[in-house]
Write a protein that holds these residues in place. Structure first.
Motif, PDB file in Angstrom:
ATOM      1  N   UNK A   1       0.849  -1.192   0.000  1.00 12.11           N
ATOM      2  CA  UNK A   1       0.000   0.000   0.000  1.00 12.11           C
ATOM      3  C   UNK A   1       0.885   1.242   0.000  1.00 12.11           C
ATOM      4  N   UNK A   2       0.701   2.097  -0.997  1.00 15.35           N
ATOM      5  CA  UNK A   2       1.351   3.400  -1.056  1.00 15.35           C
ATOM      6  C   UNK A   2       0.359   4.408  -0.483  1.00 15.35           C
ATOM      7  N   UNK A   3       0.627   4.917   0.714  1.00 14.41           N
ATOM      8  CA  UNK A   3      -0.325   5.774   1.406  1.00 14.41           C
ATOM      9  C   UNK A   3       0.118   7.233   1.377  1.00 14.41           C
ATOM     10  N   UNK A   4      -0.795   8.102   0.938  1.00 10.30           N
ATOM     11  CA  UNK A   4      -0.560   9.550   0.934  1.00 10.30           C
ATOM     12  C   UNK A   4      -0.821  10.078   2.342  1.00 10.30           C
ATOM     13  N   UNK A   5       0.215  10.549   2.983  1.00 12.20           N
ATOM     14  CA  UNK A   5       0.130  10.987   4.373  1.00 12.20           C
ATOM     15  C   UNK A   5       0.382  12.501   4.457  1.00 12.20           C
ATOM     16  N   UNK A   6       1.104  12.961   5.461  1.00 10.13           N
ATOM     17  CA  UNK A   6       1.493  14.364   5.560  1.00 10.13           C
ATOM     18  C   UNK A   6       0.584  15.241   6.387  1.00 10.13           C
ATOM     19  N   UNK A   7      -0.652  14.771   6.700  1.00 12.55           N
ATOM     20  CA  UNK A   7      -1.574  15.557   7.538  1.00 12.55           C
ATOM     21  C   UNK A   7      -1.672  16.996   7.027  1.00 12.55           C
ATOM     22  N   UNK A   8      -2.037  17.147   5.756  1.00 12.80           N
ATOM     23  CA  UNK A   8      -2.023  18.456   5.097  1.00 12.80           C
ATOM     24  C   UNK A   8      -2.985  19.441   5.756  1.00 12.80           C
ATOM     25  N   UNK A   9      -2.451  20.628   6.070  1.00 11.74           N
ATOM     26  CA  UNK A   9      -3.233  21.713   6.660  1.00 11.74           C
ATOM     27  C   UNK A   9      -2.900  23.025   5.960  1.00 11.74           C
ATOM     28  N   UNK A  10      -3.863  23.950   6.042  1.00  7.12           N
ATOM     29  CA  UNK A  10      -3.675  25.278   5.466  1.00  7.12           C
ATOM     30  C   UNK A  10      -4.102  26.332   6.485  1.00  7.12           C
ATOM     31  N   UNK A  11      -3.416  27.474   6.510  1.00  8.05           N
ATOM     32  CA  UNK A  11      -3.779  28.516   7.482  1.00  8.05           C
ATOM     33  C   UNK A  11      -5.242  28.926   7.401  1.00  8.05           C
ATOM     34  N   UNK A  12      -5.803  28.919   6.188  1.00  8.76           N
ATOM     35  CA  UNK A  12      -7.181  29.400   6.011  1.00  8.76           C
ATOM     36  C   UNK A  12      -8.238  28.398   6.436  1.00  8.76           C
ATOM     37  N   UNK A  13      -7.845  27.148   6.725  1.00  7.21           N
ATOM     38  CA  UNK A  13      -8.841  26.120   7.053  1.00  7.21           C
ATOM     39  C   UNK A  13      -8.696  25.594   8.482  1.00  7.21           C
ATOM     40  N   UNK A  14      -7.868  26.248   9.276  1.00  2.05           N
ATOM     41  CA  UNK A  14      -7.770  25.897  10.687  1.00  2.05           C
ATOM     42  C   UNK A  14      -7.290  24.489  10.923  1.00  2.05           C
ATOM     43  N   UNK A  15      -8.017  23.754  11.785  1.00  5.54           N
ATOM     44  CA  UNK A  15      -7.564  22.420  12.179  1.00  5.54           C
ATOM     45  C   UNK A  15      -8.075  21.312  11.268  1.00  5.54           C
ATOM     46  N   UNK A  16      -8.732  21.657  10.156  1.00  7.70           N
ATOM     47  CA  UNK A  16      -9.238  20.642   9.233  1.00  7.70           C
ATOM     48  C   UNK A  16      -8.105  20.080   8.377  1.00  7.70           C
ATOM     49  N   UNK A  17      -8.003  18.764   8.316  1.00  7.24           N
ATOM     50  CA  UNK A  17      -6.920  18.095   7.582  1.00  7.24           C
ATOM     51  C   UNK A  17      -7.406  17.671   6.201  1.00  7.24           C
ATOM     52  N   UNK A  18      -6.473  17.668   5.230  1.00  5.92           N
ATOM     53  CA  UNK A  18      -6.807  17.327   3.852  1.00  5.92           C
ATOM     54  C   UNK A  18      -5.982  16.149   3.330  1.00  5.92           C
ATOM     55  N   UNK A  19      -5.298  15.468   4.216  1.00  5.20           N
ATOM     56  CA  UNK A  19      -4.693  14.171   3.918  1.00  5.20           C
ATOM     57  C   UNK A  19      -4.528  13.437   5.241  1.00  5.20           C
ATOM     58  N   UNK A  20      -4.183  12.174   5.165  1.00  5.35           N
ATOM     59  CA  UNK A  20      -4.075  11.368   6.375  1.00  5.35           C
ATOM     60  C   UNK A  20      -2.866  11.747   7.214  1.00  5.35           C
ATOM     61  N   UNK A  21      -3.042  11.667   8.511  1.00  4.27           N
ATOM     62  CA  UNK A  21      -1.921  11.757   9.440  1.00  4.27           C
ATOM     63  C   UNK A  21      -1.252  10.393   9.529  1.00  4.27           C
ATOM     64  N   UNK A  22      -0.131  10.348  10.223  1.00  5.08           N
ATOM     65  CA  UNK A  22       0.557   9.074  10.429  1.00  5.08           C
ATOM     66  C   UNK A  22      -0.339   8.084  11.158  1.00  5.08           C
ATOM     67  N   UNK A  23      -1.040   8.546  12.178  1.00  2.43           N
ATOM     68  CA  UNK A  23      -1.910   7.656  12.946  1.00  2.43           C
ATOM     69  C   UNK A  23      -3.052   7.125  12.082  1.00  2.43           C
ATOM     70  N   UNK A  24      -3.604   7.987  11.237  1.00  2.00           N
ATOM     71  CA  UNK A  24      -4.683   7.540  10.354  1.00  2.00           C
ATOM     72  C   UNK A  24      -4.164   6.557   9.307  1.00  2.00           C
ATOM     73  N   UNK A  25      -2.959   6.787   8.822  1.00  2.00           N
ATOM     74  CA  UNK A  25      -2.362   5.842   7.875  1.00  2.00           C
ATOM     75  C   UNK A  25      -2.148   4.477   8.499  1.00  2.00           C
ATOM     76  N   UNK A  26      -1.714   4.462   9.748  1.00  2.00           N
ATOM     77  CA  UNK A  26      -1.525   3.188  10.443  1.00  2.00           C
ATOM     78  C   UNK A  26      -2.859   2.479  10.639  1.00  2.00           C
ATOM     79  N   UNK A  27      -3.901   3.244  10.972  1.00  2.00           N
ATOM     80  CA  UNK A  27      -5.221   2.641  11.137  1.00  2.00           C
ATOM     81  C   UNK A  27      -5.733   2.074   9.820  1.00  2.00           C
ATOM     82  N   UNK A  28      -5.497   2.791   8.726  1.00  2.00           N
ATOM     83  CA  UNK A  28      -5.919   2.279   7.417  1.00  2.00           C
ATOM     84  C   UNK A  28      -5.134   1.027   7.050  1.00  2.00           C
ATOM     85  N   UNK A  29      -3.847   0.993   7.367  1.00  2.00           N
ATOM     86  CA  UNK A  29      -3.044  -0.201   7.083  1.00  2.00           C
ATOM     87  C   UNK A  29      -3.638  -1.426   7.760  1.00  2.00           C
TER      88      UNK A  29
END
Length: 257
Positions: A179-207
């Motif tokens: 599984x090639x998992x797109x991680x990085x927990x992408x965030x932007x200043x304009x969207x606050x705490x909303x994430x737009x890619x998986x965090x490491x913990x979420x990637x592990x859960x998906x694995x």
């Protein structure tokens, strides 16, 4: 099918871009190949800090590009669009295929295409993906992941997605080897705490959900909006039930899977 089709090599180029050789067939994922530094303006400006491990001129001829989406420069930038135009085929979302034209073909979730080059045949199936919190689809646009089945194995490329219930069905339908998992927990200043890619913990859960035997992190570096420390990935996969599954690819170095 030729035994050569069972040999797979992967070369990590940076961000979500991987060069795969599956038997006789060369596959490229999400071609973001502009040199750094690069600034891409937009509603959410993107800033590239580290360039790709290989330039577009150093790539071999590409038979197939797997493009998770076409609207963000960390997945498809101007140089990547030039490479897209030279590829034998492009599989992506229906909306992206309509915008791109040419050899681009759109796949809805669970729709498949076969691609044959020489003695190698791949079956590519689109998988669900959602590039942000529920309700942001009108902003992020559609995105897709891919399952690639070949003689001897199955690969999963998540595309830019957050973890959500629809991903559970992937593990139910397919036996995932890598599984090639797109991680990085992408965030932007304009969207606050909303994430737009998986965090490491979420990637592990998906694995765990996928049951993948090997997990290769992608989409965790080279851009300002990918701010999670990569060490978190190693920590998340240190859990006893995931021991031995994590594999880092060295940028620019072909490695056999």
């Amino acid at each position: 099918m030729s035994a050569r089709a069972e040999t797979v090599t992967a070369t990590y180029l940076g961000t979500a871009t991987v060069l795969l050789r599956v038997g006789d067939l060369t596959v490229l994922t999400d071609p973001a190949l502009d040199p750094a530094p690069a600034h891409h303006p937009g509603a959410r400006p993107l800033h590239r800090t580290v360039g790709p491990a290989l330039t577009a001129a150093e790539l071999p001829p590409v038979d197939l590009i797997l493009l998770s989406h076409d609207q963000h420069a960390d997945n498809l930038d101007p140089t990547g669009r030039e490479v897209l135009g030279r590829a034998g085929a492009v599989l992506t979302t229906p909306a992206a295929a309509e915008r791109l034209g040419g050899r681009a073909q759109g796949l809805a979730p669970w729709e498949s295409r076969t691609v044959t080059v020489g003695a190698t045949t791949l079956t590519v199936t689109a998988t669900p993906a959602r590039h942000g919190p529920e309700g942001t689809e009108h902003v992020t646009g559609p995105v897709t992941g891919f399952v690639v089945a070949y003689g001897g194995g199955t690969l999963y490329v998540s595309g830019d997605t957050v973890r959500h219930d629809a991903l559970t069905e992937i593990g139910a339908r397919f036996r995932i080897d890598t599984a090639f998992l797109h991680l990085g927990d992408a965030h932007f200043p304009s969207t606050g705490d909303r994430a737009f890619s998986m965090s490491a913990a979420e990637g592990a859960a998906l694995a765990r959900t996928l049951g993948a035997r090997t997990v290769i992190p992608l989409h965790f570096d080279s851009w300002d909006h990918l701010a999670e420390d990569p060490a978190r990935i190693t920590e998340a996969f240190a859990a006893p039930d995931l021991a031995g599954r994590l594999r880092w690819l060295r940028p620019g170095v072909p490695e056999t899977l």
